[in-house]
Structures are given as structure tokens and as C-alpha cells.
Motif scaffolding. Structure first.
Motif, PDB file in Angstrom:
ATOM      1  N   LEU A 181     -20.835  -0.536  48.110  1.00 51.70           N
ATOM      2  CA  LEU A 181     -19.548  -0.568  48.796  1.00 51.70           C
ATOM      3  C   LEU A 181     -19.731  -0.688  50.306  1.00 51.70           C
ATOM      4  N   ALA A 182     -20.767  -0.038  50.831  1.00 51.14           N
ATOM      5  CA  ALA A 182     -21.039  -0.153  52.266  1.00 51.14           C
ATOM      6  C   ALA A 182     -21.362  -1.591  52.644  1.00 51.14           C
ATOM      7  N   ALA A 183     -22.162  -2.266  51.819  1.00 53.99           N
ATOM      8  CA  ALA A 183     -22.481  -3.667  52.068  1.00 53.99           C
ATOM      9  C   ALA A 183     -21.228  -4.539  51.939  1.00 53.99           C
ATOM     10  N   ALA A 184     -20.382  -4.227  50.945  1.00 53.55           N
ATOM     11  CA  ALA A 184     -19.170  -5.025  50.717  1.00 53.55           C
ATOM     12  C   ALA A 184     -18.201  -4.904  51.889  1.00 53.55           C
ATOM     13  N   LEU A 185     -18.092  -3.714  52.457  1.00 55.50           N
ATOM     14  CA  LEU A 185     -17.176  -3.519  53.580  1.00 55.50           C
ATOM     15  C   LEU A 185     -17.576  -4.341  54.797  1.00 55.50           C
ATOM     16  N   SER A 186     -18.864  -4.656  54.907  1.00 56.26           N
ATOM     17  CA  SER A 186     -19.319  -5.480  56.031  1.00 56.26           C
ATOM     18  C   SER A 186     -19.213  -6.969  55.736  1.00 56.26           C
ATOM     19  N   LEU A 187     -18.892  -7.328  54.483  1.00 47.40           N
ATOM     20  CA  LEU A 187     -18.836  -8.746  54.111  1.00 47.40           C
ATOM     21  C   LEU A 187     -17.427  -9.325  54.153  1.00 47.40           C
ATOM     22  N   GLY A 188     -16.426  -8.558  53.710  1.00 42.70           N
ATOM     23  CA  GLY A 188     -15.103  -9.135  53.524  1.00 42.70           C
ATOM     24  C   GLY A 188     -13.997  -8.362  54.202  1.00 42.70           C
ATOM     25  N   ASP A 189     -12.787  -8.958  54.151  1.00 43.05           N
ATOM     26  CA  ASP A 189     -11.606  -8.322  54.732  1.00 43.05           C
ATOM     27  C   ASP A 189     -11.025  -7.275  53.793  1.00 43.05           C
ATOM     28  N   ARG A 190     -11.125  -7.508  52.492  1.00 44.91           N
ATOM     29  CA  ARG A 190     -10.615  -6.550  51.505  1.00 44.91           C
ATOM     30  C   ARG A 190     -11.689  -6.312  50.461  1.00 44.91           C
ATOM     31  N   VAL A 191     -11.872  -5.055  50.088  1.00 41.44           N
ATOM     32  CA  VAL A 191     -12.878  -4.689  49.099  1.00 41.44           C
ATOM     33  C   VAL A 191     -12.188  -3.993  47.937  1.00 41.44           C
ATOM     34  N   VAL A 192     -12.544  -4.425  46.717  1.00 36.73           N
ATOM     35  CA  VAL A 192     -11.985  -3.834  45.503  1.00 36.73           C
ATOM     36  C   VAL A 192     -13.135  -3.457  44.589  1.00 36.73           C
ATOM     37  N   ALA A 193     -13.152  -2.216  44.141  1.00 39.37           N
ATOM     38  CA  ALA A 193     -14.124  -1.771  43.143  1.00 39.37           C
ATOM     39  C   ALA A 193     -13.496  -1.921  41.765  1.00 39.37           C
TER      40      ALA A 193
END
Length: 613
Positions: free
Chosen positions: A490-502
Motif C-alpha cells: 500500500l505504501a508503494a501504491a500511494l506513491s504511484l497513483g492518485d487513488r488507491v483501492v485495496a
């Protein structure tokens, strides 16, 4: 008053680039690329004698004239390939010439014929070397196939260390072999009588007359001694600078050595009236007649065995470079264009080793089953190269172009006739396989080229794209538990996109596990949206694919977190869920798949988990 200028001049030589260290000198080029041609002295003259012997002792007397005609063709080829080296320093030999002056289809024929010849050269050379070994030690005969595979493996491993390394390893055996044969020739020419009695076989019944057809067949058979002459022109980029100059010198030295040895052996065959004897090679009979049965005889024989085995190295030096050129022109998969450390075309070497191994296993290492296939392909390449050089002289018209074009035209005529005669005479002995394989390879290369053309069209190759602009993006992270792996993903995802969904998939028979996960998630509270997907069929990929189809964003990433085990054997402990998800999402959606590796072992520098797209 102007200050004096002080200059410091270093006496040290400039450092040699790392790539040049593993390239070839002239001697190294001979050792790495000409063993096929040089070792052919062991079977080229014998191939002539076997045909002429059908006409009895009178036929054997034509050995020298036939050999002189082959030596003339050798001189033509040597001169031609010297010009090919200068005109095509990028390598490729017949392929490069045909591509430039005869068209793409002709170049594919030339490339296919050379690939076939390279593969067969490995198989024939290894089988011949092992056959000589088992002749000396009959107890090894039941292990012929395994011995062949061991030799292929050894030569492959040496070449994977770099062609320069393999060249240095083969310089010693090459010098011993050439010196030994020159000693045989000189000693034989000095002697008035053979050192040991020459065995003569009884005349066979129904002798043929010495006519044009018999001489043409002998010439075609003897042309097997010319295989490998083109290898240096195919591998010009593997030489040290100045590459063209070094490659040309190596080509001339090869032609001179091969011509002297072929003519010398033919002179001794005619001088001592040597004919074919069952179980004894013609070269062995010549050596006995010149040197006797002493230690020098065994030196010559052993060096011949070694060179026949090492002659496969010519293909390992030439085919990967040729495959690199074909791949660069989109006629072979691009993996063959890759070059790794030590300037090694690893995938070309691997292809050659595997195909030669399959041939040896299929024929149980029997040289006599492989020889009928040999030399057909290379003479097709010779002919195309000669015709291409004629077109070259007609187009460029440099000083003296007329006699150069005439010489190449004469060479094309000779090699073309030889190719037809060899194919016709060996068609029923296995030559049909080459006649069928050659056009199939050309069709396969055409198919590969069309596939790359379609890919290039999709990628808009050759066009200037519009400037890139950022787009709103969504990162979807499949999660299965609340742990360190999920945290880092999730930490990596937050740095990749504008919106993150698990995304978490639940199943009817695992309701308790689903409730437990939700409870842990809420207690953790990572400030990331969680989507629960219920699936009644326990599917792994389809629920995620269905969710991806429903999101409004057009730019979607799927970040799959996986564990990178500390030891290789621990991979068997993994459930491969990440690999299955990655394949399914790539196949069924347009989402960009990112695979994040969580390393169990510490990484130097304390870097964050790596993300691979």
C-alpha cells in the motif's frame, strides 16, 4: 613575461576497453573461426579419392588435377571474402552481400543456408572427432552418444566465457595440427620411397571410366574441404581494431594454409599411389608413408582428433553473429540480438548447442549419417555471395572492377554447379532434408518479419509521438491479510497513483476468515479504501477482472505483492498466487501490472522493496 607552459606526458599505454579485451587477434581469429576449414584436410582429400577409386588406379591419378581445381576455387573464395570483409565490416558474409545487392528474399536464403551449415558443422565435427577416438579405443564405442554430448557441452561452456577466451584455448592445438601436417608434407616430398609399405586394395569389378561426370562428382565431394572459409567474413565484429584489416589478414592466411595442405596431401596421394582402405583413413596412410609408424605418426593422428572436435568452435564464433544480424533485421526473434558480458551472444550459442545436440542424439553420434547433409547449405551461400559481389562491382565500378566482376562471376558459376551436383548426388542420402528445411526456414523468417512489422505499426515506429501528459490513475492492490507485505504494498501504491483501492475477495465457506480480515483492517485503519468482493465459485482471477472493468479510471495499475525467498529451494513453498493473478490480469484487461518483491533476505543499502512492471 609569459609563464612557461608545463606539459606532463604519460608513458603508459591507454587502457584497453573492456570489450576489446575479449575480441580476436589474427592468430586468435584463425584458432577461433578457421578450425572447420583447416580440419577438413582430414576428410576433403579422402572424399575425392573415394570417388576416383571407382575408376581404379587410373582414377587415383586425377587426384592432383581435381585438388588443383578446388584450390583455384579456394583462391577465388578467399579473394572474394576478403572484399566482402571490406565492404561489410558489420559481418554477415553471404547474408550481408545478398541483402544489399540481391534483395531481402535472397538474403534470407543465404542466412538460412549458413545457419544449417553451422549447425551441421558442429554435429559432424564432434561426431568425427569422437569416431576417431573410439577407433583408437574401441571399448568407448558403446558410449559414443554420451561422448558427443560431453564434447558439445565443453565447447559451449568455453564459448560462454567469451570468444576471446576460447580462441586462446585453441591456439596451441591449431599450431600443433598445422605444424604436424606441414611436417608430413615436407617429409613425404623428400622421400623417394614410402617409410612403410603402402597397402593396395584389389581392383573392384565393373570399374567406371574416367569421364566428366566422375570428375565432377569428385570435385563436388572434395569441395567439402571448403566449408568454413566464410566464417571469418561472418564474424568481423569479433576482431580487435582495426577489425577489417585483422579479419582480411586472417582470411588470407586461412586460404594459404588450407590450399598448401590440400595440394600437399594430394601430391603425396599421387606419389605413393594411396587408395581407400577399410578402417584406415587416407590421411593416416599418407602420414605412415611420410613418417612411418613412430611417435610422430601418433602426434599427427592425435592432433587431427583434437582439431576435428574443436572445429565446432568455428560455428560457435560465426552463427551467433549471423543470428544477431538476422534478429536486428527483424528476421529472427530479438533475443538473438542480445549480447551479455564478455561480448557473448548467449542465446545464439545456446540455440547452436541445443540443435546440434538433438542431431547427435537422433543419429546416435553416427558421422556417416550426418556427412551427406553437410556442405549443401554452405555452397548455396557461396553462390549468392559471389553473385552479390558481381552486382557490387557493377554498381560501384571502382578501379579494376571488370576483372574483379569476372572473377566473382566465375566463382559463382563454379560454386553454383557444385551446389547442384552435391544436392543431386546426396539427395537420397539425406540431402532431401536440407532441400525441405531451407525453404521452411525462409518462410519462418518471413513470418517473424511480418509479425515485427505489425508490432512496429502498433507502436508507430518512425513517427514522432505527441508529448506525454499526466492522467488520473488508479492503483488496485489485491490483499489477503494484514501484515508487513500488505503495508509495503500500500505504501508503494500511494506513491504511484492518485487513488488507491485495496481489494479483498471472500468466499461463502470462508466467512469467518473474511470477518476476521475486516476486523483487523478496521483496527489497523490504513486510510486506504477497501473493496470486498464476494465470489461463490472460489475463483482467483475473475473477481478482480470484473472489478477492474467497473472502475471509471482509464489508467489503472494493479500492484501485486509477492515474497522474494531467501533461498532458491523456498520457491517450492510458495502458492504462486501472484504469478496466476499477473497472467490473468495481463491477458484479460488493459491494466498495467506491477509486481512488488518483498525480500526475506537483507538487501545492501537498506533499499525499499522493488517494484517491477
Amino acid at each position: 613575461m609569459p609563464m612557461p607552459v608545463t606539459r606532463t606526458v604519460s608513458s603508459r599505454r591507454p587502457a584497453v576497453p573492456a570489450g576489446e579485451k575479449h575480441r580476436l587477434s589474427v592468430i586468435g581469429g584463425l584458432a577461433a573461426l578457421s578450425l572447420d576449414a583447416l580440419s577438413s584436410v582430414a576428410y576433403g582429400p579422402e572424399a575425392i579419392v573415394l570417388v576416383l577409386a571407382l575408376a581404379g588406379a587410373g582414377g587415383i591419378g586425377y587426384t592432383l588435377p581435381v585438388t588443383l581445381s578446388i584450390a583455384t576455387l579456394l583462391a577465388v573464395l578467399t579473394f572474394s571474402y576478403r572484399q566482402v570483409i571490406a565492404s561489410f565490416p558489420q559481418g554477415g558474409g553471404a547474408y550481408g552481400v545478398a541483402k544489399t545487392y540481391l534483395g531481402r528474399r535472397a538474403s534470407l536464403v543465404a542466412g538460412s543456408s549458413l545457419i544449417i551449415d553451422y549447425v551441421l558443422n558442429v554435429a559432424v565435427s564432434v561426431a568425427a572427432g569422437v569416431a576417431a577416438l573410439t577407433s583408437a579405443f574401441p571399448e568407448l564405442l558403446p558410449h559414443t552418444t554420451w561422448l558427443c554430448l560431453a564434447v558439445v557441452l565443453l565447447v559451449t561452456l568455453v564459448n560462454l566465457r567469451g570468444i576471446g577466451t576460447s580462441a586462446r584455448a585453441f591456439i596451441g592445438p591449431t599450431i600443433i595440427y598445422v605444424s604436424a601436417l606441414c611436417l608430413v608434407i615436407v617429409a613425404g616430398l623428400i622421400r623417394r620411397e614410402p617409410a612403410t609399405p603402402v597397402e593396395h586394395v584389389a581392383q573392384a569389378q565393373g570399374l567406371e571410366t574416367v569421364g566428366a561426370l566422375l570428375l565432377l562428382r569428385a570435385f563436388a565431394n572434395g569441395c567439402a574441404a571448403l566449408t568454413g572459409v566464410e566464417a571469418i567474413a561472418n564474424a568481423v565484429p569479433t576482431f580487435k581494431k582495426p577489425r577489417v584489416c585483422r579479419a582480411q589478414r586472417a582470411e588470407v592466411v586461412l586460404g594459404a594454409l588450407l590450399g598448401v595442405m590440400l595440394i600437399g596431401v594430394a601430391l603425396l596421394i599421387q606419389k605413393f599411389s594411396i587408395g581407400p582402405v577399410h578402417g584406415v583413413t587416407v590421411l593416416a596412410q599418407v602420414t605412415r608413408a611420410a613418417l612411418g609408424n613412430g611417435p610422430l605418426f601418433y602426434v599427427v593422428q592425435f592432433s587431427t582428433v583434437v582439431l576435428l572436435a574443436l572445429a565446432a568452435n568455428t560455428s560457435f564464433g560465426g552463427l551467433p553473429v549471423l543470428a544477431h544480424l538476422l534478429a536486428r533485421d527483424n528476421n529472427l526473434p530479438h533475443v538473438f540480438a542480445l549480447r551479455v558480458e564478455r561480448q557473448v551472444h548467449r542465446y545464439g550459442i545456446a540455440f547452436l548447442a541445443v540443435t546440434a545436440t538433438l542431431l547427435l542424439v537422433a543419429t546416435h553420434g553416427n558421422m556417416n549419417k550426418l556427412v551427406p547433409l553437410f556442405a549443401i547449405g554452405v555452397f548455396v551461400g557461396f553462390t549468392l555471395s559471389q553473385f552479390g559481389m558481381v552486382r557490387h562491382w557493377l554498381a560501384e565500378r571502382p578501379r579494376g572492377w571488370r576483372w574483379k566482376a569476372a572473377l566473382n562471376g566465375f566463382g559463382a558459376l563454379l560454386t553454383g554447379v557444385a551446389a547442384v551436383v552435391i544436392a543431386a548426388s546426396k539427395f537420397t542420402e539425406g540431402g532431401w532434408l536440407i532441400v525441405i528445411t531451407l525453404p521452411l526456414m525462409v518462410l519462418g523468417m518471413e513470418w517473424v518479419n511480418r509479425a515485427y512489422a505489425r508490432i512496429g505499426g502498433k507502436l508507430e515506429l518512425g513517427q514522432v509521438p505527441t508529448p506525454p501528459r499526466p492522467r488520473k490513475s488508479l492503483v488496485v492492490v489485491p490483499v489477503h491479510a494484514v501484515n508487513r507485505l500488505t503495508h509495503d504494498a500500500l505504501a508503494a501504491a500511494l506513491s504511484l497513483g492518485d487513488r488507491v483501492v485495496a481489494v479483498h475477495v471472500t468466499y461463502p465457506d470462508d466467512a469467518d476468515e473474511g470477518d476476521s480480515f475486516v476486523e483487523q483492517w478496521e483496527r489497523w485503519h490504513p486510510d486506504v479504501e477497501l473493496v470486498l468482493i464476494h465470489d461463490a465459485h472460489r475463483r482467483l482471477v475473475q473477481p478482480l477482472v470484473t472489478f477492474l472493468a467497473s472502475v471509471p479510471e482509464t489508467h489503472v495499475f494493479v500492484l501485486i505483492a509477492e515474497i522474494e525467498p531467501e533461498h532458491a529451494w523456498q520457491r517450492f513453498l510458495q502458492n504462486q498466487r501472484g504469478a496466476v493473478l499477473a497472467r490473468g490480469v495481463r491477458k484479460k484487461t488493459d491494466a498495467v501490472v506491477c509486481r512488488m518483491r518483498f525480500r526475506l533476505s537483507p538487501v545492501s543499502g537498506g533499499r525499499e522493496p522493488s517494484v517491477r512492471i
